[in-house]
Enzyme design. Structure first.
Site, PDB file in Angstrom:
ATOM      1  N   GLY A  74      -5.343   3.312   8.790  1.00  0.00           N
ATOM      2  CA  GLY A  74      -6.627   2.797   8.724  1.00  0.00           C
ATOM      3  C   GLY A  74      -7.303   1.942   7.716  1.00  0.00           C
ATOM      4  N   ILE A  77      -8.375  -2.082   1.675  1.00  0.00           N
ATOM      5  CA  ILE A  77      -8.146  -1.698   0.356  1.00  0.00           C
ATOM      6  C   ILE A  77      -7.998  -1.072  -0.579  1.00  0.00           C
ATOM      7  CG2 ILE A  77      -8.878  -4.005  -0.954  1.00  0.00           C
ATOM      8  CD1 ILE A  77      -6.352  -4.607  -2.086  1.00  0.00           C
ATOM      9  N   TRP A  79      -7.337   1.411  -4.324  1.00  0.00           N
ATOM     10  CA  TRP A  79      -6.523   1.805  -5.303  1.00  0.00           C
ATOM     11  C   TRP A  79      -5.751   3.259  -5.450  1.00  0.00           C
ATOM     12  CZ3 TRP A  79      -7.022   4.888 -10.356  1.00  0.00           C
ATOM     13  CH2 TRP A  79      -6.130   4.052 -11.338  1.00  0.00           C
ATOM     14  N   ALA A 184     -12.103   8.315  -1.150  1.00  0.00           N
ATOM     15  CA  ALA A 184     -11.251   7.754   0.131  1.00  0.00           C
ATOM     16  C   ALA A 184     -11.174   8.099   1.265  1.00  0.00           C
ATOM     17  CB  ALA A 184     -10.738   5.691  -0.272  1.00  0.00           C
ATOM     18  N   GLY A 186      -8.408   6.881   4.591  1.00  0.00           N
ATOM     19  CA  GLY A 186      -8.043   5.999   5.920  1.00  0.00           C
ATOM     20  C   GLY A 186      -6.574   6.902   6.210  1.00  0.00           C
ATOM     21  N   GLY A 197      -4.404  10.144   4.847  1.00  0.00           N
ATOM     22  CA  GLY A 197      -5.316  11.435   4.445  1.00  0.00           C
ATOM     23  C   GLY A 197      -6.213  10.863   3.121  1.00  0.00           C
ATOM     24  N   CYS A 215     -11.986  -1.081  -0.674  1.00  0.00           N
ATOM     25  CA  CYS A 215     -12.400  -0.717   0.573  1.00  0.00           C
ATOM     26  C   CYS A 215     -13.696  -1.478   2.089  1.00  0.00           C
ATOM     27  CB  CYS A 215     -13.309   0.344   0.842  1.00  0.00           C
ATOM     28  SG  CYS A 215     -12.723   2.725  -0.022  1.00  0.00           S
TER      29      CYS A 215
END
Length: 297
Positions: A74, A77, A79, A184, A186, A197, A215
């Site tokens: 989920g 984008i 890095w 972050a 996801g 993770g 994000c």
């Protein structure tokens, strides 16, 4: 939930290529689904790479055509690269799967980690991850010397910070005293087992984020432990702290009953009866139906 074990895949000069780590995730995921192993968290660094979740739009990718790996998690984008601690907890969740609760637990473990280093972090409603909160809008320095009343990000949904100078760069959000993301998150849940993770910015070069819309968020930026604390923070110093808090929060989580209220006027279907027994009556429409769900530790 089973015992949570940690596997340190590679750091520094042994950083793990993204595709290699993704293949490893699939391998561990299959083994966990088959109950051949316990819940497992892979910990590593990646060489520099941009990865895009399913909701990433074309306008959020690098403008210069830098390659991006499209993944099945989920989110949008981001890095990954040196100085960033990446964790892939591959865990079997009880049914019904509560994805939000799993994300909240990851956030909690990382919030506790940052607190142990003396950095206060928080959640922001509607935005997953771990955040360093900025000053109230009226107290922030105005970008480019303009009044905040004329900040284009407030009125222009198509505003692209990459085209408007370093004063809008995500890596400079701390100087602007804006909200900035420290970690972050996801994930993907397949067959009841989690994949992907978190990515915790320990001491990376955050200017890598300036080439994308991290994000998909245009009015905030990115942070790191090193920048916020004003000192060098090596990954090796953070690793055992993250492991301890992940073990406490994820390993200590227990499924608890959750009552779901059915809409007025609906009736639960009768449960099928074992052979030779009469069918059971459906539950009354107003009766809560107990289910099992994970809740934050």
């Amino acid at each position: 939930m089973s015992e949570l074990r940690f596997v340190r895949l590679g750091f520094g000069g042994e950083a793990v290529e993204y595709q290699e780590a993704w293949d490893k995730q699939r391998e561990v995921h299959a083994a966990r689904f088959a109950d051949e192993i316990d819940d497992t968290c892979l910990l590593l660094e990646h060489p520099p790479v941009y990865t895009a979740g399913r909701r990433t739009t074309q306008g959020e990718r690098p403008l210069d055509g830098t390659p991006v790996v499209d993944v099945d998690r989920g989110g949008k984008i981001t890095w990954h690269g040196p100085g960033q601690l990446v964790g892939y907890p591959i865990m079997k969740l009880p049914r019904p799967v509560d994805v939000v609760a799993h994300v909240r637990r990851l956030e909690e473990a990382l919030i506790r980690t940052a607190a142990e280093f003396g950095l206060e972090t928080s959640r922001i409603e509607g935005r997953s991850g771990v955040w360093v909160l900025g000053d109230p809008v009226e107290l922030r320095p105005a970008p480019g010397g303009l009044s905040l009343d004329f900040d284009p990000r407030l009125t222009d949904e198509e505003f692209d910070p990459r085209l408007n100078g370093p004063e809008y760069a995500p890596s400079n959000a701390g100087q602007r005293r804006e909200d900035r993301k420290l970690a972050a998150i996801g994930i993907r849940v397949a067959k009841g087992v989690t994949m992907h993770g978190f990515a915790l910015n320990v001491n990376p070069d955050n200017t890598w984020f300036d080439r994308i819309i991290p994000c998909g968020i245009r009015d905030a930026g990115v942070a790191s432990l090193a920048n916020e604390l004003g000192r060098d923070v090596p990954i090796a110093e953070v690793l055992p702290v993250v492991e301890r808090h992940l073990r406490e929060v994820l390993g200590g989580a227990e499924p608890k009953p959750r009552a779901i209220e059915r809409p007025a006027g609906t009736v639960a279907a009768a449960a099928p009866a074992p052979a030779g027994e009469p069918a059971r009556e459906p539950a009354p429409a107003s009766a809560p139906v107990p289910v099992t769900a994970q809740v934050p530790a």
